[in-house]
Design a protein around this motif. Structure first.
Motif, PDB file in Angstrom:
ATOM      1  N   MET A  92     -39.358 -50.730  22.177  1.00 16.15           N
ATOM      2  CA  MET A  92     -40.028 -49.445  22.269  1.00 16.15           C
ATOM      3  C   MET A  92     -39.990 -48.757  20.903  1.00 16.15           C
ATOM      4  N   GLN A  93     -41.105 -48.145  20.527  1.00 15.94           N
ATOM      5  CA  GLN A  93     -41.212 -47.514  19.228  1.00 15.94           C
ATOM      6  C   GLN A  93     -40.573 -46.121  19.261  1.00 15.94           C
ATOM      7  N   SER A  94     -40.015 -45.740  18.126  1.00 15.49           N
ATOM      8  CA  SER A  94     -39.413 -44.410  18.042  1.00 15.49           C
ATOM      9  C   SER A  94     -40.510 -43.357  17.938  1.00 15.49           C
ATOM     10  N   HIS A  95     -40.133 -42.117  18.243  1.00 10.25           N
ATOM     11  CA  HIS A  95     -41.084 -41.005  18.160  1.00 10.25           C
ATOM     12  C   HIS A  95     -41.627 -40.845  16.741  1.00 10.25           C
ATOM     13  N   SER A  96     -40.774 -41.055  15.745  1.00  8.86           N
ATOM     14  CA  SER A  96     -41.235 -40.886  14.368  1.00  8.86           C
ATOM     15  C   SER A  96     -42.238 -41.966  13.976  1.00  8.86           C
ATOM     16  N   THR A  97     -42.067 -43.192  14.489  1.00  5.85           N
ATOM     17  CA  THR A  97     -43.031 -44.261  14.204  1.00  5.85           C
ATOM     18  C   THR A  97     -44.379 -43.939  14.834  1.00  5.85           C
ATOM     19  N   VAL A  98     -44.362 -43.490  16.079  1.00  4.44           N
ATOM     20  CA  VAL A  98     -45.606 -43.117  16.760  1.00  4.44           C
ATOM     21  C   VAL A  98     -46.255 -41.942  16.035  1.00  4.44           C
ATOM     22  N   ALA A  99     -45.461 -40.948  15.658  1.00  5.06           N
ATOM     23  CA  ALA A  99     -45.996 -39.777  14.959  1.00  5.06           C
ATOM     24  C   ALA A  99     -46.653 -40.178  13.644  1.00  5.06           C
ATOM     25  N   ARG A 100     -46.021 -41.059  12.894  1.00  7.83           N
ATOM     26  CA  ARG A 100     -46.609 -41.500  11.621  1.00  7.83           C
ATOM     27  C   ARG A 100     -47.913 -42.274  11.851  1.00  7.83           C
ATOM     28  N   ARG A 101     -47.958 -43.076  12.892  1.00  7.60           N
ATOM     29  CA  ARG A 101     -49.195 -43.811  13.205  1.00  7.60           C
ATOM     30  C   ARG A 101     -50.315 -42.863  13.613  1.00  7.60           C
ATOM     31  N   VAL A 102     -49.976 -41.846  14.382  1.00  6.63           N
ATOM     32  CA  VAL A 102     -50.975 -40.837  14.770  1.00  6.63           C
ATOM     33  C   VAL A 102     -51.517 -40.141  13.526  1.00  6.63           C
ATOM     34  N   ILE A 103     -50.635 -39.770  12.619  1.00  3.34           N
ATOM     35  CA  ILE A 103     -51.062 -39.106  11.383  1.00  3.34           C
ATOM     36  C   ILE A 103     -51.952 -40.029  10.560  1.00  3.34           C
ATOM     37  N   ASN A 104     -51.564 -41.281  10.419  1.00  8.16           N
ATOM     38  CA  ASN A 104     -52.380 -42.231   9.653  1.00  8.16           C
ATOM     39  C   ASN A 104     -53.750 -42.438  10.288  1.00  8.16           C
ATOM     40  N   LEU A 105     -53.807 -42.566  11.606  1.00 11.54           N
ATOM     41  CA  LEU A 105     -55.084 -42.721  12.295  1.00 11.54           C
ATOM     42  C   LEU A 105     -55.959 -41.488  12.100  1.00 11.54           C
ATOM     43  N   ALA A 106     -55.363 -40.313  12.215  1.00 15.41           N
ATOM     44  CA  ALA A 106     -56.117 -39.069  12.029  1.00 15.41           C
ATOM     45  C   ALA A 106     -56.672 -38.973  10.610  1.00 15.41           C
ATOM     46  N   LEU A 107     -55.875 -39.356   9.627  1.00 20.00           N
ATOM     47  CA  LEU A 107     -56.356 -39.328   8.238  1.00 20.00           C
ATOM     48  C   LEU A 107     -57.495 -40.323   8.032  1.00 20.00           C
ATOM     49  N   ILE A 162     -55.514 -31.484  15.008  1.00 18.72           N
ATOM     50  CA  ILE A 162     -54.611 -31.168  16.117  1.00 18.72           C
ATOM     51  C   ILE A 162     -53.628 -32.321  16.342  1.00 18.72           C
ATOM     52  N   ALA A 163     -54.109 -33.550  16.223  1.00 18.95           N
ATOM     53  CA  ALA A 163     -53.217 -34.710  16.361  1.00 18.95           C
ATOM     54  C   ALA A 163     -52.156 -34.715  15.261  1.00 18.95           C
ATOM     55  N   ILE A 164     -52.554 -34.356  14.037  1.00 16.04           N
ATOM     56  CA  ILE A 164     -51.586 -34.284  12.934  1.00 16.04           C
ATOM     57  C   ILE A 164     -50.546 -33.202  13.210  1.00 16.04           C
ATOM     58  N   LEU A 165     -50.991 -32.033  13.628  1.00 16.66           N
ATOM     59  CA  LEU A 165     -50.043 -30.958  13.947  1.00 16.66           C
ATOM     60  C   LEU A 165     -49.111 -31.377  15.079  1.00 16.66           C
ATOM     61  N   TRP A 166     -49.670 -32.029  16.104  1.00 17.32           N
ATOM     62  CA  TRP A 166     -48.861 -32.495  17.227  1.00 17.32           C
ATOM     63  C   TRP A 166     -47.821 -33.501  16.747  1.00 17.32           C
ATOM     64  N   ALA A 167     -48.243 -34.444  15.897  1.00 15.03           N
ATOM     65  CA  ALA A 167     -47.331 -35.488  15.423  1.00 15.03           C
ATOM     66  C   ALA A 167     -46.292 -34.941  14.449  1.00 15.03           C
ATOM     67  N   TRP A 168     -46.636 -33.878  13.745  1.00 12.50           N
ATOM     68  CA  TRP A 168     -45.715 -33.313  12.759  1.00 12.50           C
ATOM     69  C   TRP A 168     -44.500 -32.669  13.426  1.00 12.50           C
ATOM     70  N   HIS A 169     -44.665 -32.163  14.642  1.00 15.78           N
ATOM     71  CA  HIS A 169     -43.550 -31.496  15.340  1.00 15.78           C
ATOM     72  C   HIS A 169     -42.310 -32.381  15.445  1.00 15.78           C
ATOM     73  N   PRO A 170     -42.392 -33.590  16.030  1.00 13.32           N
ATOM     74  CA  PRO A 170     -41.159 -34.385  16.135  1.00 13.32           C
ATOM     75  C   PRO A 170     -40.623 -34.844  14.784  1.00 13.32           C
ATOM     76  N   LEU A 171     -41.513 -35.018  13.807  1.00 14.29           N
ATOM     77  CA  LEU A 171     -41.041 -35.412  12.478  1.00 14.29           C
ATOM     78  C   LEU A 171     -40.189 -34.319  11.846  1.00 14.29           C
ATOM     79  N   ARG A 172     -40.463 -33.067  12.192  1.00 11.27           N
ATOM     80  CA  ARG A 172     -39.705 -31.937  11.658  1.00 11.27           C
ATOM     81  C   ARG A 172     -38.613 -31.471  12.622  1.00 11.27           C
TER      82      ARG A 172
END
Length: 166
Positions: free
Chosen positions: A1-16, A46-56
Motif C-alpha cells: 500500500m502506498q503512503s499518503h505522501s506518495t499518493v499526494a506527490r503523484r496527484v500533484i505531478n498529474l495536476a501539473l 484543487i487537487a494540488i491544494l488537496w494533496a498539499w494538506h497531508p504533505l504539510r
C-alpha cells in the motif's frame, strides 16, 4: 500500500501535467482546450491544494468525499446567485464557452463547483501556515499550536469568510 505522501506527490505531478497540456493546447489554439481551459486549470489546482494538506501535516477541511460533493453543490448554488446578480449588473461575461444549452450548463456547473472547495482548501492552508509562522515567532504558545494543527479551520469562519468575500 502506498503512503499518503506518495499518493499526494503523484496527484500533484498529474495536476501539473494537466496544466502543462491544457496550456500547450490553448497556445496551439486547439478548440477543446480553449473551451475548457478554466476547468482544466481549476480542478487540478484543487487537487494540488488537496494533496498539499497531508504533505504539510494539515487536516483537510472536510471529513469525507460526500462532504466535498455537498460543498461542490453548494458552490454551484452560491455562484449561480452571483450570476443572477450579474444579469442586473451586466458586469462580466464569459468568452470561449459552449453555446448549446446542455454542454454550456454542464460546463458552468463543473466550473462553478470549484469556487468553495478552492476557497476552503486555500483558507485552511493559510490558517495553518500562519499558525506555524506565529509559533515560530513565539506569538502562539505550544498548546495553541497543537490545537490549530489538530483541527481544520472552523466551518463557521470558512462560511463567514466566503459570505464577506475574504
Amino acid at each position: 500500500m502506498q503512503s499518503h505522501s506518495t499518493v499526494a506527490r503523484r496527484v500533484i505531478n498529474l495536476a501539473l501535467c494537466i496544466w502543462f497540456i491544457a496550456t500547450a493546447g490553448l497556445l496551439l489554439k486547439i478548440p477543446f482546450f480553449a473551451l475548457n481551459y478554466f476547468i482544466l486549470m481549476w480542478w487540478p489546482w484543487i487537487a494540488i491544494l488537496w494533496a498539499w494538506h497531508p504533505l504539510r501535516g494539515i487536516p483537510h477541511p472536510w471529513k469525507s468525499p460526500r462532504e466535498f460533493f455537498h460543498l461542490s453543490l453548494a458552490s454551484v448554488a452560491v455562484w449561480v446567485f452571483f450570476e443572477a446578480y450579474n444579469l442586473r449588473l451586466q458586469n462580466w461575461a464569459y468568452e470561449n464557452i459552449y453555446v448549446h444549452g446542455v454542454e454550456r450548463w454542464f460546463c458552468y456547473s463543473v466550473s462553478f463547483a470549484t469556487v468553495l472547495p478552492g476557497l476552503f482548501l486555500a483558507s485552511n492552508l493559510v490558517y495553518h501556515g500562519l499558525s506555524k509562522v506565529g509559533s515560530a515567532q513565539g506569538i502562539l504558545n505550544s498548546s495553541d499550536q497543537r490545537a490549530q494543527q489538530a483541527a481544520p479551520l472552523p466551518r463557521t469562519i470558512q462560511w463567514v469568510s466566503v459570505s464577506i468575500g475574504l
